[in-house]
Design an enzyme around this catalytic site. Structure first.
Site, short mmCIF file in Angstrom:
data_model
loop_
_atom_site.label_atom_id
_atom_site.label_comp_id
_atom_site.label_asym_id
_atom_site.label_seq_id
_atom_site.Cartn_x
_atom_site.Cartn_y
_atom_site.Cartn_z
N ARG A 60 0.85 -1.19 0.00
CA ARG A 60 0.00 0.00 0.00
C ARG A 60 0.89 1.23 0.00
O ARG A 60 1.76 1.38 0.85
CB ARG A 60 -0.92 0.03 1.22
N LYS A 68 11.39 10.66 10.96
CA LYS A 68 10.77 9.34 10.87
C LYS A 68 11.78 8.24 11.16
O LYS A 68 12.85 8.19 10.55
CB LYS A 68 10.19 9.11 9.46
N ASN A 114 4.20 0.85 2.16
CA ASN A 114 4.07 -0.25 3.12
C ASN A 114 4.25 -1.58 2.41
O ASN A 114 3.52 -1.89 1.46
CB ASN A 114 2.69 -0.21 3.77
N GLU A 138 6.67 0.78 11.33
CA GLU A 138 5.33 0.77 10.76
C GLU A 138 4.32 0.84 11.91
O GLU A 138 4.64 0.59 13.05
CB GLU A 138 5.10 -0.52 9.96
N GLY A 139 3.07 1.18 11.55
CA GLY A 139 2.00 1.07 12.52
C GLY A 139 1.56 2.36 13.18
O GLY A 139 0.61 2.37 13.95
N SER A 144 -3.08 -2.97 6.02
CA SER A 144 -4.39 -3.37 6.53
C SER A 144 -5.53 -2.53 5.96
O SER A 144 -5.31 -1.60 5.18
CB SER A 144 -4.41 -3.29 8.06
N ARG A 187 -8.18 7.46 4.71
CA ARG A 187 -8.25 7.67 6.16
C ARG A 187 -8.30 9.16 6.42
O ARG A 187 -7.55 9.94 5.81
CB ARG A 187 -7.03 7.06 6.84
N GLU A 207 4.49 7.30 2.60
CA GLU A 207 5.30 6.11 2.82
C GLU A 207 4.81 4.99 1.94
O GLU A 207 3.72 5.06 1.36
CB GLU A 207 5.26 5.68 4.29
N LYS A 220 11.94 3.14 5.96
CA LYS A 220 11.92 4.56 5.57
C LYS A 220 13.24 5.00 4.96
O LYS A 220 13.28 5.87 4.09
CB LYS A 220 11.59 5.42 6.80
#
Length: 529
Positions: A134, A393, A158, A397-398, A163, A505, A156, A335
């Site tokens: 993603r 950064k 992924n 992740e997350g 998810s 989002r 970023e 990253k």
């Protein structure tokens, strides 16, 4: 469409009616998650968390998003897929980028890197890898530029546990239902055709099915590895249902910690991955041969509860199962890799086509290292003198891991003090890398101002109208074959390269972080304008 025109203003009673309808639809159609242990919902509803669900956080209306930029993001995905597939199989590049400062100052990345190196030394048992990717973007809308000159910039990329494919598909369905049912107030921009269909759920399941087929044993099963006490089960189970009903492929869903005692390998030379459930279930024979290991965990240090989880990760990597992702593909999503790929020399090597390179660069924002190079020294100066323009950064992740704006100087000072306590003065003096070299500096993206949305929090049938920012994610599927025999010059062979869906989002403007699972954002869908 002017930002103040959307979403439509309606009376309190009218909005409450839409909210009631939306919440009922969410519960009836699987737009749900499990409540947190000890939360008011869990306490009120009972003590068996496996049987409890609340609606997921969602936007009451679709959010306005420029059609031109949405289409650009979709078109970019196959180019990004190819780029990160090539990075995954480029040993020399990963050794340079991850094996340098990153693996030395970031213990988590260092342990992943050592697993990757060990598997490379031993010889890869499975040359196929599956990527369910993603790529996340924000609209860059400087106030001095007209709307037709706004652009999308990548936040970023992924490569592990991307998810919300299922729940984002559900939210798009919700918004189309509310529009078609006449629940929304009339508005010139609102139509079913302006809310794009989302193939994320079907697309990711199709990718898993393609990998399973390539594995070559119809009797094997796909394994989804999840976090212990997973709340987001209803974003995961629909993939298992889609995989079985559409493709005839079984999936087992297993907590990471359970694998300590349930995995084995078949004898050499096959090294098939075998799973023996702790409790026999149904008519499936045991042990089960695993065709694909789909990691929906293992992306953060906290996912490795004990040293046994690190042993498990290596054990899986040493098997013939197809990994989604392999450790090499997970490292490619760091990253630091994103930052290095923004450097012209590296991008030129990976992307020889001039048109593709230019297309990718349009989506890049300014990215800097924090090492002892000239660019690193420039970045360090910017981080102190112009900190309000940047985000720091780490290789994580997350969500919830970044350092923003005026917090950056004090954080860098803290890292410097930690270096000093260890006797580290910098690689230019032959020392170990400084702590800051595990981070990159990224310029902040200027999101459109004045955008509004009605945010409906998880399990709360009420909405809050707020100024917001929306982040677009585009899902891609890659099935690659690594060139272990060097017959293609070390390049990956792509068996699948597709764009399959999207995620929007939306969060309040005052929130820097953007994760849904971490409580910062709601799941949304675009209204193309």
């Amino acid at each position: 469409m002017a930002s103040q025109d959307w979403p439509p203003q309606s009376g309190e009673a009218a909005q409450a009616a839409v909210l009631d309808l939306a919440c009922d639809w969410a519960l009836a159609n699987g737009l749900v998650l499990r409540p947190q242990t000890g939360s008011p919902a869990a306490t009120t509803l009972g003590s068996k968390p496996g049987q409890l669900a609340i609606h997921a956080p969602f936007a009451l209306y679709p959010s306005a998003f420029p059609r031109r930029l949405f289409q650009q993001a979709l078109a970019l995905q196959p180019v990004y897929n190819q780029l990160y597939a090539d990075v995954t199989v480029d040993d020399r590049f990963l050794e340079h980028v991850i094996g340098g400062a990153v693996s030395k100052v970031d213990e988590f990345q260092g342990r992943l890197y050592e697993i990757w190196k060990q598997v490379k030394r031993e010889g890869i048992m499975q040359p196929l890898s599956l990527g369910l990717f993603r790529s996340d973007y924000l609209v860059h809308a400087p106030t001095d530029l007209p709307a037709e000159q706004h652009s999308i910039k990548q936040v970023e990329f992924n490569t592990i546990s991307a998810s919300f494919a299922a729940l984002s598909t559900r939210v798009g369905d919700l918004h189309r239902y509310l529009e078609q049912s006449g629940a929304y107030p009339p508005h010139a921009a609102l139509s079913t055709s302006a809310i794009p269909e989302n193939g994320a759920l079907a697309g990711l399941a199709s990718g898993l099915a393609a990998a399973h087929k390539a594995y070559g044993n119809d009797k094997a099963v796909v394994m989804m590895v999840i976090q212990d006490h997973e709340r987001n089960a209803f974003d995961q189970w629909p993939l298992a249902h889609e995989l079985l009903l559409t493709h005839g492929v079984r999936m087992v869903r297993v907590p990471f910690s359970e694998l300590r005692t349930t995995l084995s390998h078949s004898p050499a030379p096959d090294y098939n991955l075998l799973y023996t459930p702790p409790t026999p279930f149904g008519s499936l024979p045991t042990p089960l041969e695993i065709s694909v290991v789909y990691w929906r965990t293992a992306y953060a240090p906290t996912d490795y509860y004990t040293s046994a989880e690190w042993d498990t990760r290596l054990f899986v990597e040493q098997s013939r199962a197809i990994k989604c992702p392999s450790v090499g593909m997970q490292l490619a999503g760091a990253k630091k890799v994103q930052q290095v790929l923004a450097e012209p020399a590296h991008l030129d090597r990976f992307v020889p086509d001039d048109k593709d390179r230019a297309f990718l660069r349009e989506s890049f924002t300014d990215l800097y290292p924090l090492d002892d190079s000239d660019n690193g020294k420039i970045a360090l100066d910017k981080a102190y003198r112009e900190c309000e323009k940047y985000v720091l950064k780490p290789q994580r992740e997350g969500g919830g891991n970044n350092v923003y704006r005026t917090d950056i100087p004090a954080f860098l000072d803290q890292l410097a003090e930690e270096d000093k306590a260890k006797g580290i003065t910098g690689t230019e003096n032959g020392d170990a890398p400084r702590g800051r070299e595990g981070y990159i500096l990224m310029s902040l993206i200027e999101s459109p101002q004045g955008m509004e949305q009605v945010l409906v929090k998880a399990g709360e049938a009420r909405g809050t109208r707020a100024k917001v920012i929306s982040e677009l994610g585009v899902y891609g599927v890659v099935l690659l074959r690594e060139d272990v025999d060097n017959v293609r010059g070390g390049k990956a062979e792509l068996l699948v390269n597709e764009t399959v869906g999207h995620l929007l989002r939306t969060k309040p403007v005052e929130s820097d972080e953007g994760g849904v699972a971490t409580g910062f954002s709601v799941i949304d869908s675009p209204l193309l304008v």
